[in-house]
Scaffold this motif. Structure first.
Motif, short mmCIF file in Angstrom:
data_model
loop_
_atom_site.label_atom_id
_atom_site.label_comp_id
_atom_site.label_asym_id
_atom_site.label_seq_id
_atom_site.Cartn_x
_atom_site.Cartn_y
_atom_site.Cartn_z
N SER A 94 0.83 -1.20 0.00
CA SER A 94 0.00 0.00 0.00
C SER A 94 0.86 1.26 0.00
O SER A 94 2.07 1.22 0.28
CB SER A 94 -0.92 0.01 1.23
N VAL A 95 0.22 2.37 -0.30
CA VAL A 95 0.90 3.66 -0.25
C VAL A 95 1.49 3.90 1.14
O VAL A 95 2.66 4.29 1.28
CB VAL A 95 -0.08 4.79 -0.62
N SER A 96 0.69 3.66 2.18
CA SER A 96 1.16 3.91 3.54
C SER A 96 2.33 3.00 3.91
O SER A 96 3.28 3.43 4.59
CB SER A 96 0.02 3.75 4.55
N ASP A 97 2.31 1.75 3.44
CA ASP A 97 3.42 0.84 3.73
C ASP A 97 4.69 1.27 3.00
O ASP A 97 5.79 1.17 3.55
CB ASP A 97 3.05 -0.59 3.35
N ASN A 98 4.55 1.73 1.77
CA ASN A 98 5.71 2.24 1.04
C ASN A 98 6.32 3.43 1.77
O ASN A 98 7.54 3.54 1.89
CB ASN A 98 5.33 2.64 -0.39
N LEU A 99 5.47 4.32 2.26
CA LEU A 99 5.97 5.47 3.00
C LEU A 99 6.68 5.05 4.28
O LEU A 99 7.74 5.57 4.62
CB LEU A 99 4.83 6.44 3.31
N ALA A 100 6.09 4.09 4.98
CA ALA A 100 6.70 3.61 6.22
C ALA A 100 8.08 3.02 5.97
O ALA A 100 9.01 3.23 6.77
CB ALA A 100 5.79 2.58 6.88
N LEU A 101 8.24 2.34 4.84
CA LEU A 101 9.54 1.74 4.53
C LEU A 101 10.60 2.80 4.27
O LEU A 101 11.80 2.54 4.42
CB LEU A 101 9.41 0.82 3.31
N ARG A 112 11.23 5.34 16.72
CA ARG A 112 9.99 4.58 16.66
C ARG A 112 8.76 5.43 16.36
O ARG A 112 7.70 4.90 16.09
CB ARG A 112 9.77 3.84 17.99
N ARG A 113 8.87 6.74 16.41
CA ARG A 113 7.70 7.58 16.21
C ARG A 113 7.79 8.30 14.87
O ARG A 113 8.66 9.15 14.66
CB ARG A 113 7.60 8.60 17.35
N PHE A 114 6.87 7.94 13.98
CA PHE A 114 6.89 8.51 12.64
C PHE A 114 5.55 9.14 12.24
O PHE A 114 5.37 9.56 11.12
CB PHE A 114 7.25 7.43 11.61
N GLY A 115 4.60 9.17 13.19
CA GLY A 115 3.26 9.65 12.87
C GLY A 115 3.25 11.09 12.36
O GLY A 115 2.59 11.40 11.37
N MET A 146 5.11 11.10 -6.83
CA MET A 146 4.88 11.74 -5.53
C MET A 146 5.12 10.75 -4.39
O MET A 146 5.66 11.13 -3.34
CB MET A 146 3.47 12.31 -5.48
N LEU A 147 4.73 9.50 -4.58
CA LEU A 147 4.97 8.49 -3.55
C LEU A 147 6.47 8.27 -3.37
O LEU A 147 6.95 8.15 -2.22
CB LEU A 147 4.28 7.18 -3.92
N ALA A 148 7.22 8.24 -4.46
CA ALA A 148 8.67 8.07 -4.36
C ALA A 148 9.31 9.24 -3.62
O ALA A 148 10.22 9.06 -2.80
CB ALA A 148 9.28 7.91 -5.75
N LEU A 149 8.85 10.44 -3.90
CA LEU A 149 9.34 11.62 -3.20
C LEU A 149 8.99 11.55 -1.71
O LEU A 149 9.83 11.82 -0.84
CB LEU A 149 8.75 12.89 -3.81
N GLY A 150 7.74 11.20 -1.42
CA GLY A 150 7.30 11.10 -0.03
C GLY A 150 8.08 10.06 0.73
O GLY A 150 8.48 10.27 1.89
N ARG A 151 8.30 8.91 0.10
CA ARG A 151 9.07 7.84 0.76
C ARG A 151 10.49 8.31 1.08
O ARG A 151 11.02 8.04 2.15
CB ARG A 151 9.10 6.60 -0.12
N ALA A 152 11.10 9.04 0.13
CA ALA A 152 12.44 9.56 0.36
C ALA A 152 12.46 10.55 1.52
O ALA A 152 13.37 10.55 2.36
CB ALA A 152 12.97 10.21 -0.91
N LEU A 153 11.45 11.40 1.60
CA LEU A 153 11.39 12.41 2.66
C LEU A 153 11.18 11.78 4.03
O LEU A 153 11.56 12.36 5.05
CB LEU A 153 10.30 13.43 2.36
N MET A 154 10.58 10.59 4.07
CA MET A 154 10.40 9.90 5.35
C MET A 154 11.74 9.51 5.97
O MET A 154 11.83 9.27 7.17
CB MET A 154 9.53 8.65 5.16
N ALA A 155 12.78 9.47 5.16
CA ALA A 155 14.12 9.17 5.68
C ALA A 155 14.78 10.39 6.31
O ALA A 155 15.88 10.28 6.84
CB ALA A 155 15.00 8.62 4.56
N LYS A 156 14.12 11.54 6.25
CA LYS A 156 14.66 12.80 6.78
C LYS A 156 16.03 13.11 6.18
O LYS A 156 17.02 13.28 6.89
CB LYS A 156 14.76 12.74 8.30
N PRO A 157 16.11 13.18 4.85
CA PRO A 157 17.41 13.42 4.23
C PRO A 157 17.89 14.86 4.41
O PRO A 157 17.09 15.78 4.52
CB PRO A 157 17.13 13.14 2.74
N ARG A 158 19.21 15.02 4.42
CA ARG A 158 19.80 16.35 4.33
C ARG A 158 20.03 16.70 2.87
O ARG A 158 19.97 17.86 2.48
CB ARG A 158 21.13 16.40 5.10
N LEU A 159 20.34 15.68 2.07
CA LEU A 159 20.55 15.86 0.63
C LEU A 159 19.67 14.88 -0.12
O LEU A 159 19.81 13.66 0.04
CB LEU A 159 22.01 15.66 0.25
#
Length: 243
Positions: A94-101, A112-115, A146-159
């Motif tokens: 799912s979209v949410s699972d991809n983002l969580a990964l 542990r907190r990503f909400g 957009m999902l790929a961008l969102g998933r990348a941002l979930m990693a909290k990147p600097r670059l």
């Protein structure tokens, strides 16, 4: 400005064929830098080498430290993130699972907190909230980007490195994607943008490089490159007189 990423004399070869030749590039903290050029110029090779996915000669310095000998995982842990041209989403999830990964590297470090982060992604991409329970496979091309961008941002990147984010998308979706990329500077994320859509890339970038046949042939402030006769005639589709 302080450089976040600095590469010097970076070279990559596929056997006896050199795909990237002694290239130099700098991305300042909080800046958007674009690399434009034709197909086969070495643009994807460049970001894959920075990410550690390809062996390379030369220097790769990130946040003031040499990282050329670090693994891909170690680079991710330090805040580098690449959204490749092929996106590499998990189609059946799912979209949410991809983002969580996307937050996996943070989870591995004990977070542990990503909400709140997930809510921020849904604010950036409201369409993803509506489809959060659907499989990534059923999304449109723009939604997958957009999902790929969102998933990348979930990693909290600097670059954040983006490889051809506009490829195959319609004009309205491209405009929205570039608006989102431009907005990232407000959150302190630096961006290295690989693009064939030179016009859109130069409009949002601070600085740009032109890569041809594996070599940087032009560089400068994005606004100046957009007025450069060679760039205008080769990449923007018309000459300076507007014809």
């Amino acid at each position: 400005m302080n450089p976040l990423l600095e590469i010097r004399n970076l070279s990559v070869a596929y056997g006896k064929v050199e795909a990237l030749h002694r290239s130099n590039l700098v991305v300042d903290q909080g800046g958007i830098v674009t690399v434009i050029g034709p197909n086969g110029a070495g643009k994807s090779t460049l970001v894959n080498a920075i990410m550690g996915l390809l062996p390379a000669d030369g220097e790769v310095n990130y946040a003031g430290k040499a990282i050329r000998d670090l693994s891909v995982e170690a680079r991710v842990a330090q805040g580098l993130c690449l959204v490749p041209e092929r996106l590499e989403l998990f189609a059946e999830l799912s979209v949410s699972d991809n983002l969580a990964l996307g937050a996996y590297s943070r989870y591995a470090r004990g977070e542990r907190r990503f909400g709140e982060d997930l809510e921020a992604i849904y604010r950036h991409f409201p369409g993803l909230r509506e489809r959060r329970h659907q499989a990534a496979a059923v999304l449109s091309g723009g939604e997958r980007q957009m999902l790929a961008l969102g998933r990348a941002l979930m990693a909290k990147p600097r670059l954040l490195m983006l490889d051809e984010p506009s490829l195959g998308l319609g004009p309205l979706v491209v405009r929205e994607i570039f608006r989102i990329i431009s907005d990232l500077r407000q959150s302190g994320v630096s961006v290295l943008l690989i693009e064939q859509n030179a016009r859109a890339a130069l409009q949002i970038a601070d600085f740009g490089y032109v890569l041809e046949a594996g070599e940087v042939v032009l560089e400068g402030e994005a606004a100046a490159l957009a007025m450069n006769a060679r760039v205008v005639e080769t990449y923007l589709g018309f000459n300076r007189s507007g014809r």
